[in-house]
Design a protein around this motif. Structure first.
Motif, short mmCIF file in Angstrom:
data_model
loop_
_atom_site.label_atom_id
_atom_site.label_comp_id
_atom_site.label_asym_id
_atom_site.label_seq_id
_atom_site.Cartn_x
_atom_site.Cartn_y
_atom_site.Cartn_z
N GLY A 8 0.79 -1.22 0.00
CA GLY A 8 0.00 0.00 0.00
C GLY A 8 0.83 1.27 0.00
O GLY A 8 0.29 2.38 0.11
N GLY B 209 2.38 2.67 -2.40
CA GLY B 209 2.23 3.49 -3.61
C GLY B 209 3.15 3.06 -4.76
O GLY B 209 3.22 3.75 -5.78
N LYS B 210 3.80 1.91 -4.61
CA LYS B 210 4.78 1.48 -5.61
C LYS B 210 4.13 1.20 -6.97
O LYS B 210 4.58 1.70 -8.00
CB LYS B 210 5.51 0.22 -5.11
CG LYS B 210 6.15 0.38 -3.75
CD LYS B 210 6.84 -0.89 -3.28
CE LYS B 210 5.93 -2.10 -3.09
NZ LYS B 210 4.93 -1.95 -2.00
N THR B 211 3.07 0.39 -6.96
CA THR B 211 2.41 0.06 -8.23
C THR B 211 1.79 1.30 -8.86
O THR B 211 1.83 1.48 -10.09
CB THR B 211 1.36 -1.05 -8.01
OG1 THR B 211 2.03 -2.24 -7.59
CG2 THR B 211 0.59 -1.35 -9.29
N THR B 212 1.22 2.16 -8.02
CA THR B 212 0.65 3.41 -8.53
C THR B 212 1.73 4.22 -9.25
O THR B 212 1.48 4.78 -10.33
CB THR B 212 0.05 4.23 -7.38
OG1 THR B 212 -0.96 3.44 -6.74
CG2 THR B 212 -0.56 5.52 -7.88
N TYR C 216 -1.91 5.84 -15.40
CA TYR C 216 -2.52 6.90 -14.58
C TYR C 216 -1.88 8.23 -14.95
O TYR C 216 -0.70 8.30 -15.22
CB TYR C 216 -2.28 6.68 -13.08
CG TYR C 216 -2.97 5.49 -12.46
CD1 TYR C 216 -4.07 4.89 -13.04
CD2 TYR C 216 -2.50 4.99 -11.26
CE1 TYR C 216 -4.69 3.82 -12.43
CE2 TYR C 216 -3.11 3.91 -10.64
CZ TYR C 216 -4.20 3.33 -11.23
OH TYR C 216 -4.80 2.26 -10.63
N1 LIG Z 1 -7.19 2.84 -8.91
C1 LIG Z 1 -7.19 3.12 -7.60
N2 LIG Z 1 -8.25 3.73 -7.01
C2 LIG Z 1 -8.25 4.03 -5.71
N3 LIG Z 1 -7.23 3.75 -4.87
C3 LIG Z 1 -6.15 3.13 -5.39
C4 LIG Z 1 -6.07 2.78 -6.77
N4 LIG Z 1 -4.88 2.19 -6.99
C5 LIG Z 1 -4.24 2.17 -5.81
N5 LIG Z 1 -4.99 2.73 -4.84
C6 LIG Z 1 -4.61 2.90 -3.42
O1 LIG Z 1 -3.37 3.57 -3.40
C7 LIG Z 1 -2.52 3.06 -2.36
C8 LIG Z 1 -1.24 2.55 -2.95
O2 LIG Z 1 -1.50 1.36 -3.63
P1 LIG Z 1 -0.40 0.62 -4.51
O3 LIG Z 1 0.23 1.61 -5.41
O4 LIG Z 1 -1.03 -0.56 -5.13
O5 LIG Z 1 0.66 0.17 -3.38
P2 LIG Z 1 1.83 -0.90 -3.44
O6 LIG Z 1 2.04 -1.31 -4.85
O7 LIG Z 1 3.01 -0.19 -2.84
O8 LIG Z 1 1.41 -2.04 -2.56
C9 LIG Z 1 -3.36 2.00 -1.65
O9 LIG Z 1 -3.98 2.59 -0.54
C10 LIG Z 1 -4.37 1.58 -2.69
O10 LIG Z 1 -5.55 1.10 -2.10
#
Ligand SMILES: Nc1ncnc2c1ncn2[C@@H]1O[C@H](COP(=O)(O)OP(=O)(O)O)[C@@H](O)[C@H]1O
Ligand SMILES: [Mg+2]
Length: 272
Positions: free
Chosen positions: A44, A46-49, A58
């Motif tokens: 959570g 923010g790595k994948t984001t 995005y």
């Molecule tokens: N499309 C989205 N809509 C709403 N919240 C999102 C979305 N994608 C990610 N998040 C939120 O953003 C935060 C970071 O998620 P993510 O980038 O997947 O983390 P990681 O890859 O580091 O585990 C989390 O709280 C996740 O729930």
């Protein structure tokens, strides 16, 4: 600055908000050309984001991203891929109704000449191109270690490790200069992880590829990264050489919790 030290990718002040949630908060980040760097942090963080922003899935709320000196902020994913950025996904995303080799052929699309017209009317030059594409896909699959016996099997029938290989082959098929791998060793055993680590180094050495890795397995991170960036709650809390990052109290705290971080600090102070 010498060419070796140039950054292939630079992100400045990147922020991504989902409604009231700030998933990535003012992150600046650079990948030196030809290097292997890692992005780590708790679930959570923010790595994948951040990956999704780099690859155009995005649009960042704020900030900008440059690849090879070109502004790619909020560019279309296919355009960014054509420029030379390829990725794999945390949850493998292969085309389930296609064979392993067809998945890789799709990856080459970014480099093919036949557009929609060619795919429908299939003039001879397109058929020739298709054969070349198939041969090249087979070569790429062999390069990533997928035995030829399974090239024509449906991607979803392959073992987990082999599906990862196909996904990496598909990414490589677009002839990227920067490869982004989102937790590639998830679900792999120690031996497979070790072999993937060596494979990343081979990719860099063979093609001069730059690699950005999101990874949970610290052995992989420590073994392969020249530079590590740590995210926690969307913010960059540490970065530097792997050894230094690993012993950074803020990083220990983010991973193990405040109590454990304080215990380790006390222990270290006691030892001095
Ligand atoms: N499309 C989205 N809509 C709403 N919240 C999102 C979305 N994608 C990610 N998040 C939120 O953003 C935060 C970071 O998620 P993510 O980038 O997947 O983390 P990681 O890859 O580091 O585990 C989390 O709280 C996740 O729930
Ligand atoms: Mg993730």
């Amino acid at each position: 600055m010498s060419p070796e030290q140039e950054n292939i990718l630079e992100a400045h002040g990147v922020t991504k908000q989902f409604g009231g949630l700030t998933a990535v908060n003012d992150v600046s980040f650079a990948i030196p050309q030809g290097s292997i760097v890692s992005l780590i942090g708790p679930n959570g963080a923010g790595k994948t984001t951040f990956f999704n922003i780099l690859t155009g899935l995005y649009k960042p709320t704020l900030g900008r991203v440059a690849f090879s000196g070109k502004n790619i902020t909020a560019g279309r994913p296919d355009k960014i891929m054509a420029l030379g950025v390829a990725r794999t996904f945390q949850n493998i995303r292969l085309f389930g109704t296609m064979t392993a080799i067809e998945n890789v052929m799709v990856g080459q699309h970014a480099r093919m000449k036949a557009g929609l017209f060619g795919s429908i009317f299939r003039p001879p030059w397109v058929r020739g191109e298709e054969q070349r594409v198939r041969a090249k896909a087979a070569e790429t699959l062999e390069y990533v270690g997928l035995r030829s016996g399974v090239h024509d099997q449906l991607a979803t029938n392959l073992s987990y490790g082999d599906q990862r290989r196909v996904e990496i082959a598909r990414a490589l098929a677009s002839e990227p200069r920067l490869l982004l791998l989102d937790e590639p060793t998830a679900g792999m055993n120690a031996q497979e992880s070790e072999s993937l680590t060596r494979f990343m180094q081979k990719l860099r050495d063979d093609f001069g590829l730059s690699i950005l890795l999101i990874e949970h397995d610290m052995r992989v991170v420590m073994g392969v990264s020249e530079h590590v960036t740590v995210l926690d709650h969307g913010e960059k809390i540490s970065e530097g050489e792997p050894q230094a990052v690993r012993s950074d109290p803020q990083v220990v705290e983010a991973y193990l919790g405040k109590q454990e971080a304080e215990r380790q600090r006390a222990e270290q102070e006691g030892a001095v």
